[in-house]
Design a protein around this motif. Structure first.
Motif, PDB file in Angstrom:
ATOM      1  N   ILE A 165      37.116  17.406 -53.755  1.00  0.00           N
ATOM      2  CA  ILE A 165      36.178  17.267 -52.632  1.00  0.00           C
ATOM      3  C   ILE A 165      36.487  18.318 -51.565  1.00  0.00           C
ATOM      4  O   ILE A 165      35.593  19.031 -51.092  1.00  0.00           O
ATOM      5  N   ILE A 166      37.759  18.444 -51.230  1.00  0.00           N
ATOM      6  CA  ILE A 166      38.177  19.410 -50.205  1.00  0.00           C
ATOM      7  C   ILE A 166      37.840  20.840 -50.635  1.00  0.00           C
ATOM      8  O   ILE A 166      37.322  21.637 -49.861  1.00  0.00           O
ATOM      9  N   ALA A 167      38.132  21.155 -51.887  1.00  0.00           N
ATOM     10  CA  ALA A 167      37.867  22.507 -52.388  1.00  0.00           C
ATOM     11  C   ALA A 167      36.366  22.801 -52.333  1.00  0.00           C
ATOM     12  O   ALA A 167      35.940  23.871 -51.897  1.00  0.00           O
ATOM     13  N   PHE A 168      35.557  21.824 -52.736  1.00  0.00           N
ATOM     14  CA  PHE A 168      34.101  22.008 -52.734  1.00  0.00           C
ATOM     15  C   PHE A 168      33.586  22.204 -51.306  1.00  0.00           C
ATOM     16  O   PHE A 168      32.793  23.117 -51.047  1.00  0.00           O
ATOM     17  N   LEU A 169      34.052  21.377 -50.380  1.00  0.00           N
ATOM     18  CA  LEU A 169      33.622  21.521 -48.984  1.00  0.00           C
ATOM     19  C   LEU A 169      34.050  22.877 -48.420  1.00  0.00           C
ATOM     20  O   LEU A 169      33.295  23.526 -47.696  1.00  0.00           O
ATOM     21  N   SER A 170      35.264  23.315 -48.779  1.00  0.00           N
ATOM     22  CA  SER A 170      35.786  24.553 -48.199  1.00  0.00           C
ATOM     23  C   SER A 170      35.040  25.777 -48.711  1.00  0.00           C
ATOM     24  O   SER A 170      34.846  26.742 -47.984  1.00  0.00           O
ATOM     25  N   VAL A 171      34.607  25.698 -49.962  1.00  0.00           N
ATOM     26  CA  VAL A 171      33.854  26.817 -50.532  1.00  0.00           C
ATOM     27  C   VAL A 171      32.533  26.997 -49.771  1.00  0.00           C
ATOM     28  O   VAL A 171      32.011  28.092 -49.636  1.00  0.00           O
ATOM     29  N   HIS A 172      32.023  25.877 -49.242  1.00  0.00           N
ATOM     30  CA  HIS A 172      30.772  25.934 -48.474  1.00  0.00           C
ATOM     31  C   HIS A 172      31.046  25.659 -46.990  1.00  0.00           C
ATOM     32  O   HIS A 172      30.239  25.030 -46.316  1.00  0.00           O
ATOM     33  N   SER A 173      32.179  26.091 -46.507  1.00  0.00           N
ATOM     34  CA  SER A 173      32.584  25.737 -45.142  1.00  0.00           C
ATOM     35  C   SER A 173      31.551  26.215 -44.124  1.00  0.00           C
ATOM     36  O   SER A 173      30.931  27.263 -44.282  1.00  0.00           O
ATOM     37  N   GLY A 174      31.364  25.382 -43.112  1.00  0.00           N
ATOM     38  CA  GLY A 174      30.377  25.687 -42.068  1.00  0.00           C
ATOM     39  C   GLY A 174      29.022  25.083 -42.372  1.00  0.00           C
ATOM     40  O   GLY A 174      28.189  24.932 -41.485  1.00  0.00           O
ATOM     41  N   LYS A 175      28.783  24.738 -43.634  1.00  0.00           N
ATOM     42  CA  LYS A 175      27.500  24.148 -44.031  1.00  0.00           C
ATOM     43  C   LYS A 175      27.641  22.648 -44.220  1.00  0.00           C
ATOM     44  O   LYS A 175      28.676  22.167 -44.667  1.00  0.00           O
ATOM     45  N   VAL A 176      26.570  21.911 -43.908  1.00  0.00           N
ATOM     46  CA  VAL A 176      26.579  20.484 -44.225  1.00  0.00           C
ATOM     47  C   VAL A 176      26.285  20.332 -45.710  1.00  0.00           C
ATOM     48  O   VAL A 176      25.318  20.903 -46.208  1.00  0.00           O
ATOM     49  N   LEU A 177      27.125  19.571 -46.405  1.00  0.00           N
ATOM     50  CA  LEU A 177      26.824  19.243 -47.795  1.00  0.00           C
ATOM     51  C   LEU A 177      26.393  17.781 -47.833  1.00  0.00           C
ATOM     52  O   LEU A 177      27.096  16.911 -47.315  1.00  0.00           O
ATOM     53  N   THR A 178      25.251  17.526 -48.428  1.00  0.00           N
ATOM     54  CA  THR A 178      24.741  16.152 -48.446  1.00  0.00           C
ATOM     55  C   THR A 178      25.614  15.282 -49.338  1.00  0.00           C
ATOM     56  O   THR A 178      26.315  15.778 -50.224  1.00  0.00           O
ATOM     57  N   TYR A 179      25.568  13.974 -49.101  1.00  0.00           N
ATOM     58  CA  TYR A 179      26.344  13.047 -49.924  1.00  0.00           C
ATOM     59  C   TYR A 179      26.004  13.265 -51.396  1.00  0.00           C
ATOM     60  O   TYR A 179      26.883  13.313 -52.252  1.00  0.00           O
ATOM     61  N   SER A 180      24.713  13.406 -51.696  1.00  0.00           N
ATOM     62  CA  SER A 180      24.336  13.502 -53.112  1.00  0.00           C
ATOM     63  C   SER A 180      24.812  14.814 -53.729  1.00  0.00           C
ATOM     64  O   SER A 180      25.177  14.851 -54.898  1.00  0.00           O
ATOM     65  N   ALA A 181      24.841  15.911 -52.934  1.00  0.00           N
ATOM     66  CA  ALA A 181      25.349  17.178 -53.483  1.00  0.00           C
ATOM     67  C   ALA A 181      26.827  17.055 -53.823  1.00  0.00           C
ATOM     68  O   ALA A 181      27.278  17.546 -54.862  1.00  0.00           O
ATOM     69  N   ILE A 182      27.577  16.381 -52.967  1.00  0.00           N
ATOM     70  CA  ILE A 182      29.017  16.220 -53.216  1.00  0.00           C
ATOM     71  C   ILE A 182      29.238  15.309 -54.424  1.00  0.00           C
ATOM     72  O   ILE A 182      30.031  15.619 -55.313  1.00  0.00           O
ATOM     73  N   ILE A 183      28.494  14.217 -54.472  1.00  0.00           N
ATOM     74  CA  ILE A 183      28.640  13.264 -55.580  1.00  0.00           C
ATOM     75  C   ILE A 183      28.313  13.924 -56.916  1.00  0.00           C
ATOM     76  O   ILE A 183      29.012  13.767 -57.910  1.00  0.00           O
ATOM     77  N   LYS A 184      27.225  14.715 -56.897  1.00  0.00           N
ATOM     78  CA  LYS A 184      26.810  15.403 -58.124  1.00  0.00           C
ATOM     79  C   LYS A 184      27.902  16.362 -58.593  1.00  0.00           C
ATOM     80  O   LYS A 184      28.200  16.454 -59.781  1.00  0.00           O
ATOM     81  N   GLU A 185      28.504  17.065 -57.647  1.00  0.00           N
ATOM     82  CA  GLU A 185      29.551  18.033 -57.995  1.00  0.00           C
ATOM     83  C   GLU A 185      30.805  17.326 -58.508  1.00  0.00           C
ATOM     84  O   GLU A 185      31.435  17.775 -59.464  1.00  0.00           O
ATOM     85  N   ILE A 186      31.185  16.242 -57.884  1.00  0.00           N
ATOM     86  CA  ILE A 186      32.473  15.616 -58.197  1.00  0.00           C
ATOM     87  C   ILE A 186      32.370  14.627 -59.362  1.00  0.00           C
ATOM     88  O   ILE A 186      33.230  14.579 -60.230  1.00  0.00           O
TER      89      ILE A 186
END
Ligand code: CA
Length: 233
Positions: A165-186
């Motif tokens: 989760i942290i790695a995914f958020l950091s790759v897109h740092s500064g941008k809001v990632l929606t709950y569903s985008a994070i869930i889909k990725e993880i």
């Protein structure tokens, strides 16, 4: 014990080759899941969201390229095709569909491991555009090669999911990632209860990060929308 390892899915129907590949990967420090045919490979892919897939093309139920197409619909997960086929057109076709690399059977163990490391390195850097595999922001440091996270130089021990989760958020740092985008990725698709799982993981991450009111927060919860990580410095 290090419970934060790269997860690799091996899809191969020949027992001796599957066993060899799995043993090599485990000895190399990777977590391995394996399938003997295309449909169970597909199931494992969606339920585990591996970091890399090693895929045989000649599978008993469906051609391996079908799994490759399925993966490429929504993800850049690196795929190394493992094939007995010496026919160049099969390899070219697999690469055209989006395979990152191929290894022809029989292969040497050193060759396979080198391809695995290279595919993982490439995918990390292409998604993050980080020249040295390091993310830094205001005391927070992520080492993508070692999958380790530090705050003010002390290591924060994360589980595999927390780290992803942290790695995914950091790759897109500064941008809001929606709950569903994070869930889909993880976790992949159709995972009922995954919003709850995401919230539980985020709560644990914030606890480990020592988030306090009034203190700097590396991750901001955009209520009702998603999460945003502070921009890299
Ligand atoms: Ca086969």
């Amino acid at each position: 014990m290090n419970n934060n390892k790269y997860k690799i899915l091996v899809v191969e129907d020949e027992d001796n080759i599957s066993n060899l590949v799995c043993t090599l990967l485990e000895a190399g420090g990777y977590q391995v899941i394996s399938a003997k045919n295309c449909s169970s490979g597909q199931m494992l892919y969606f339920s585990h969201r591996p970091d890399l897939i090693i895929l045989d093309l000649g599978l008993p139920d469906i051609d391996g390229t079908e799994l490759l197409k399925e993966v490429r619909k929504d993800s850049l997960t690196p795929v190394i095709v493992l094939s007995a086929r010496t026919d160049e057109t099969d390899k070219v076709a697999a690469l055209d569909i989006g395979a990152n690399d191929y290894v022809t059977k029989p292969f040497g163990s050193a060759e396979l491991m080198a391809r695995v490391r290279s595919a993982l390195r490439t995918s990390r850097h292409s998604s993050g555009n980080f020249s040295n595999g390091i993310f830094e922001a205001d005391g927070l440091m992520i080492d993508y090669d070692a999958r380790r996270v530090f705050i003010d130089n002390s290591e924060i021990k994360l589980t595999q999911t927390e780290y992803n989760i942290i790695a995914f958020l950091s790759v897109h740092s500064g941008k809001v990632l929606t709950y569903s985008a994070i869930i889909k990725e993880i976790w992949g698709y159709n995972d009922l209860g995954s919003i709850k799982k995401l919230q539980v993981n985020m709560a644990n991450i914030r606890k480990k990060f020592g988030a306090k009111p009034g203190k700097k927060n590396y991750i901001v919860n955009e209520l009702g929308v998603g999460y945003r990580m502070c921009e890299r410095s």
